[in-house]
Scaffold this active site. Structure first.
Site, PDB file in Angstrom:
ATOM      1  N   HIS A  18      -7.427  15.994   3.049  1.00  0.00           N
ATOM      2  CA  HIS A  18      -7.245  15.404   1.711  1.00  0.00           C
ATOM      3  C   HIS A  18      -6.550  16.408   0.790  1.00  0.00           C
ATOM      4  O   HIS A  18      -5.646  16.054   0.033  1.00  0.00           O
ATOM      5  CB  HIS A  18      -8.597  15.044   1.082  1.00  0.00           C
ATOM      6  CG  HIS A  18      -9.356  13.956   1.770  1.00  0.00           C
ATOM      7  ND1 HIS A  18     -10.681  14.085   2.116  1.00  0.00           N
ATOM      8  CD2 HIS A  18      -8.995  12.703   2.148  1.00  0.00           C
ATOM      9  CE1 HIS A  18     -11.103  12.957   2.680  1.00  0.00           C
ATOM     10  NE2 HIS A  18     -10.097  12.107   2.715  1.00  0.00           N
ATOM     11  N   LYS A  42     -22.499   1.672   0.187  1.00  0.00           N
ATOM     12  CA  LYS A  42     -22.223   2.713   1.175  1.00  0.00           C
ATOM     13  C   LYS A  42     -23.085   3.930   0.849  1.00  0.00           C
ATOM     14  O   LYS A  42     -22.986   4.479  -0.247  1.00  0.00           O
ATOM     15  CB  LYS A  42     -20.729   3.070   1.085  1.00  0.00           C
ATOM     16  CG  LYS A  42     -20.129   3.569   2.379  1.00  0.00           C
ATOM     17  CD  LYS A  42     -18.604   3.571   2.241  1.00  0.00           C
ATOM     18  CE  LYS A  42     -17.960   4.482   3.265  1.00  0.00           C
ATOM     19  NZ  LYS A  42     -16.501   4.548   3.094  1.00  0.00           N
ATOM     20  N   ARG A  91      -3.401   9.139   9.529  1.00  0.00           N
ATOM     21  CA  ARG A  91      -3.566  10.098  10.635  1.00  0.00           C
ATOM     22  C   ARG A  91      -3.156   9.478  11.967  1.00  0.00           C
ATOM     23  O   ARG A  91      -2.431  10.057  12.741  1.00  0.00           O
ATOM     24  CB  ARG A  91      -5.034  10.547  10.726  1.00  0.00           C
ATOM     25  CG  ARG A  91      -5.479  11.464   9.621  1.00  0.00           C
ATOM     26  CD  ARG A  91      -6.974  11.589   9.588  1.00  0.00           C
ATOM     27  NE  ARG A  91      -7.572  10.262   9.548  1.00  0.00           N
ATOM     28  CZ  ARG A  91      -8.808   9.998   9.218  1.00  0.00           C
ATOM     29  NH1 ARG A  91      -9.633  10.963   8.943  1.00  0.00           N
ATOM     30  NH2 ARG A  91      -9.246   8.748   9.183  1.00  0.00           N
ATOM     31  N   SER A 129     -13.833  12.645   7.255  1.00  0.00           N
ATOM     32  CA  SER A 129     -15.099  12.887   6.539  1.00  0.00           C
ATOM     33  C   SER A 129     -16.303  12.433   7.348  1.00  0.00           C
ATOM     34  O   SER A 129     -17.366  13.052   7.274  1.00  0.00           O
ATOM     35  CB  SER A 129     -15.087  12.168   5.188  1.00  0.00           C
ATOM     36  OG  SER A 129     -14.081  12.687   4.371  1.00  0.00           O
TER      37      SER A 129
END
Ligand code: PNS
Length: 158
Positions: A18, A42, A91, A129
């Protein structure tokens, strides 16, 4: 015209990937707003306050980076901040499918806002993450995956 990009995400925690992405976006935009999403559904490892603090520390002294929390739609947040760009990193091919759906739906809701994707650098491709959280939860050392300005033990109490 002032070119503002919003980089939305959970950033639980912010990774080296990031950080690199924001630094690479800075020459492209006048301002980058890192918008940390508040998602009640979440469950997060780091509280929103901790995430804001970590990210602010990483970009301390970088006047063109703003760090803030948000709830609701990303496109509405962009409109409120006169941002015409959403910044996201890519990615892998798996990322692409998820990002494509989100990008298209955001674009349908707000055609004046474009999503700009930057490919992550090759060394950061495997860093995400979710895995960083898993390493931390299992007592591992995740420091190499987060920016050097973040001292995880300040937030984990260990
Ligand atoms: O880092 P993440 O978890 O992949 O980020 C996801 C995020 C925060 C960008 C996404 O969930 C989001 O935009 N949430 C805000 C609500 C919204 O706008 N949903 C519609 C997206 S098409």
């Amino acid at each position: 015209m002032n070119k503002t990009a919003v980089f939305p995400g959970s950033f639980d925690p912010l990774t080296v990937g990031h950080e690199a992405l924001v630094r690479r976006a800075l020459p492209l935009f006048d301002k980058v707003i890192i918008a940390v999403g508040e998602n009640a559904e979440k469950s997060s490892l780091f509280s929103i306050e901790m995430r804001l603090k970590m990210i602010s520390k990483v970009f301390e002294g970088e006047e063109r980076v703003e760090v803030t929390r948000f709830s609701g739609l990303t496109v509405e947040f962009c409109r409120r901040h006169n941002a015409r760009y959403i910044l996201r990193g890519l990615r892998t091919a798996a990322d692409f499918e998820y990002e494509r759906a989100m990008g298209h739906m955001n674009w349908k809701m707000a055609p004046e806002i474009d999503t700009v994707f930057l490919l992550t650098s090759t060394e950061h491709t495997p860093v995400n993450s979710t895995i960083v959280r898993d390493i931390i939860k299992n007592g591992g050392d995740a420091s190499m995956f987060v920016p050097s300005a973040i001292n995880l033990s300040d937030y984990l109490g260990r």
